[in-house]
Design an enzyme around this catalytic site. Structure first.
Site, PDB file in Angstrom:
ATOM      1  N   TYR A 144       3.300  -9.919  -1.763  1.00 27.63           N
ATOM      2  CA  TYR A 144       4.134  -9.942  -0.570  1.00 27.63           C
ATOM      3  C   TYR A 144       5.389  -9.116  -0.837  1.00 27.63           C
ATOM      4  O   TYR A 144       6.049  -9.295  -1.850  1.00 27.63           O
ATOM      5  CB  TYR A 144       4.526 -11.388  -0.230  1.00 27.63           C
ATOM      6  CG  TYR A 144       5.368 -11.523   1.021  1.00 27.63           C
ATOM      7  CD1 TYR A 144       4.835 -11.211   2.271  1.00 27.63           C
ATOM      8  CD2 TYR A 144       6.685 -11.960   0.956  1.00 27.63           C
ATOM      9  CE1 TYR A 144       5.611 -11.329   3.423  1.00 27.63           C
ATOM     10  CE2 TYR A 144       7.460 -12.097   2.109  1.00 27.63           C
ATOM     11  CZ  TYR A 144       6.917 -11.775   3.339  1.00 27.63           C
ATOM     12  OH  TYR A 144       7.681 -11.904   4.470  1.00 27.63           O
ATOM     13  N   ASP A 239       8.683  -4.775  -7.313  1.00 27.10           N
ATOM     14  CA  ASP A 239       9.329  -5.701  -6.388  1.00 27.10           C
ATOM     15  C   ASP A 239       9.739  -6.918  -7.192  1.00 27.10           C
ATOM     16  O   ASP A 239       8.922  -7.789  -7.484  1.00 27.10           O
ATOM     17  CB  ASP A 239       8.361  -6.065  -5.257  1.00 27.10           C
ATOM     18  CG  ASP A 239       8.975  -7.083  -4.295  1.00 27.10           C
ATOM     19  OD1 ASP A 239      10.063  -7.609  -4.593  1.00 27.10           O
ATOM     20  OD2 ASP A 239       8.341  -7.355  -3.259  1.00 27.10           O
ATOM     21  N   LYS A 267      16.717 -12.846  -3.136  1.00 27.57           N
ATOM     22  CA  LYS A 267      16.762 -14.204  -3.694  1.00 27.57           C
ATOM     23  C   LYS A 267      17.928 -14.411  -4.668  1.00 27.57           C
ATOM     24  O   LYS A 267      19.068 -14.459  -4.222  1.00 27.57           O
ATOM     25  CB  LYS A 267      15.388 -14.549  -4.276  1.00 27.57           C
ATOM     26  CG  LYS A 267      14.335 -14.411  -3.156  1.00 27.57           C
ATOM     27  CD  LYS A 267      12.997 -15.015  -3.376  1.00 27.57           C
ATOM     28  CE  LYS A 267      12.226 -15.027  -2.066  1.00 27.57           C
ATOM     29  NZ  LYS A 267      11.014 -14.247  -2.004  1.00 27.57           N
TER      30      LYS A 267
END
Ligand code: PLP
Length: 426
Positions: A144, A239, A267
């Protein structure tokens, strides 16, 4: 446990918010039942609207690596808010967090801040395309990278084909530029690169996957991608939205010693406020506006509250590197305990873990999306609700890693292990 008020609030929310939530996984669709509405949180614990206390294994899906309402971050945000909440002008704080991030992460000279992991990945791919003058990208099924169009592509029957859109609204035109491979399958990547010579701008990957549960790269996989990228003039994008500042101060690049050309963050880097970032060498980053022609912008990018939270978080992690060791030890302890609890289970299971990312799959072996999907079953749902009723808030999906935070105590971990043992007995 009683969730009366949460259920009532969910009913209200559904009238004015699609599905009652602002991000789909929160709606509990994958596990059934109504989502829990949170009132406040501190340290490792959530306190919901019905007065239940839950041990939190999500920590806002990763950002709160030191637990909820971490005092220095709360204090920094309060102080900064007094000085104004947004200016749309540069601040010294942005340079300070950039310098700190660049000093912590290997192989990056410059970093651009945005507002989410989605934005970071979307912008990194645009930059890779602008830099290489190529259109296509390779991604891995089950990874994702946020919800921008290029990434919402799933493998069809064969993984080594053009992707088909994973969501209505994503055009075939966009989908055709995203090529798919299976995680941990180097041959598929090589085949794609050979078949699309001088067309692939970038390979984007979660270097340790967390969005199909936790999946580790097999030995030589990331190194193999690095070599293939070098051969084909393709950029390698890590990522690290989930892994960055979590698995090590410098992320997976530091931990597994593989160099990426571009890295994306989210995050932890925002300390619980909306922050994303992408970073790379001076040479690549100089293609970004206003220095270069690749456009990227944001009214609230580098927002002072967000930067204050992020800076305080990164500074604390950098000054207290023992946090990473402590998290590793806690997660290893949980890993061992869960293994012991599951060892008598009369059902297939496996545990994948690296550092403070861990997941318990109710299937035998998980190394890519296809094998992870086998664990999305009734046993998982039953386990989920058993744990929730025992006071543990786990990710409500078989495709999510647990995220430990350093506020968790060994007593919390023991409760989690005991509840799992009780589940196995039942
Ligand atoms: C969460 C996540 C994203 C998206 O970040 P948002 O802030 O939710 O947009 C991208 N990549 C990975 C690996 C993630 O875990």
């Amino acid at each position: 446990m009683i969730y009366k008020r949460s259920s009532a609030l969910f009913a209200e929310a559904q009238k004015v918010i699609p599905g009652g939530v602002n991000s789909p996984v929160r709606a509990f669709k994958a596990v059934g039942g109504d989502p829990i509405f949170v009132k406040r949180a501190k340290g490792a614990y959530l306190y919901d609207e019905d007065g239940n206390k839950l041990i939190d294994y999500i920590a806002s899906w990763g950002p709160l690596i030191l637990g909820h309402a971490f005092d220095p971050v709360v204090e920094a945000v309060k102080q900064r808010a007094e000085l104004g909440t947004s200016y749309g002008m540069p601040t010294e704080l942005e340079t300070k967090i950039a310098e700190l991030a660049v000093s912590m992460v290997p192989n990056i000279d410059k970093i651009r801040f945005v507002n989410s992991g989605t934005e970071a990945c979307m912008s990194a791919v645009r930059l890779a395309r602008g830099f290489t003058g190529r259109d296509k990208i390779i991604k891995f099924a089950g990874c994702y990278h946020g919800h921008s169009d290029s990434f919402l592509i799933q493998a069809g029957s064969g993984a080594v084909t053009f992707g088909s859109p994973n969501s209505p609204g994503v055009t075939q035109g966009t989908a055709k530029d995203t090529l798919l491979a299976a995680y941990n399958n180097l041959e598929e990547v090589e085949t794609l690169l050979e078949a699309n010579k001088e067309e692939v701008a970038a390979i984007i990957i979660e270097p340790v996957a967390g969005n199909m549960g936790c999946i580790l790269p097999e030995e030589g996989f990331l190194e193999g991608l690095r070599a293939l990228c070098d051969t084909h003039g393709t950029l390698l994008i890590f990522d690290e939205v989930m892994t960055g500042f979590r698995l090590a101060p410098g992320g997976v690049q530091e931990l597994l010693k593989v160099k990426a050309d571009l890295v994306t963050f989210g995050k932890v880097i925002g300390g619980g406020l909306p922050v994303g970032a992408f970073a790379g060498s001076k040479e690549i980053m100089s293609h970004l506006a206003p220095e270069g022609p690749v456009y990227q912008a944001g009214t609230l990018s580098g927002n002072p509250l967000a930067m204050a939270a992020g800076y305080t978080m990164l500074k604390h992690l950098n000054d207290h590197k023992e946090v990473f060791k402590s998290l590793e030890e806690k997660t290893a302890y949980l890993h061992k305990g869960l293994e012991a609890a599951m060892s008598t289970a009369d059902m297939p299971w496996c545990i994948n873990r690296l550092g403070s990312m861990i997941s318990l799959h109710f299937t035998e072996e998980v190394k890519d999306f296809a094998t992870a999907a086998k664990g999305n079953n009734d046993t998982f749902k039953k386990y989920y609700h058993h744990m929730l009723n025992s006071g543990m808030y786990l990710p409500p999906s078989a495709f999510e890693s647990w995220f430990l935070n350093d506020a968790l105590s060994y007593e919390d971990l023991d409760k989690t292990i005991e509840a799992t043992a009780a589940f196995v007995k039942q």
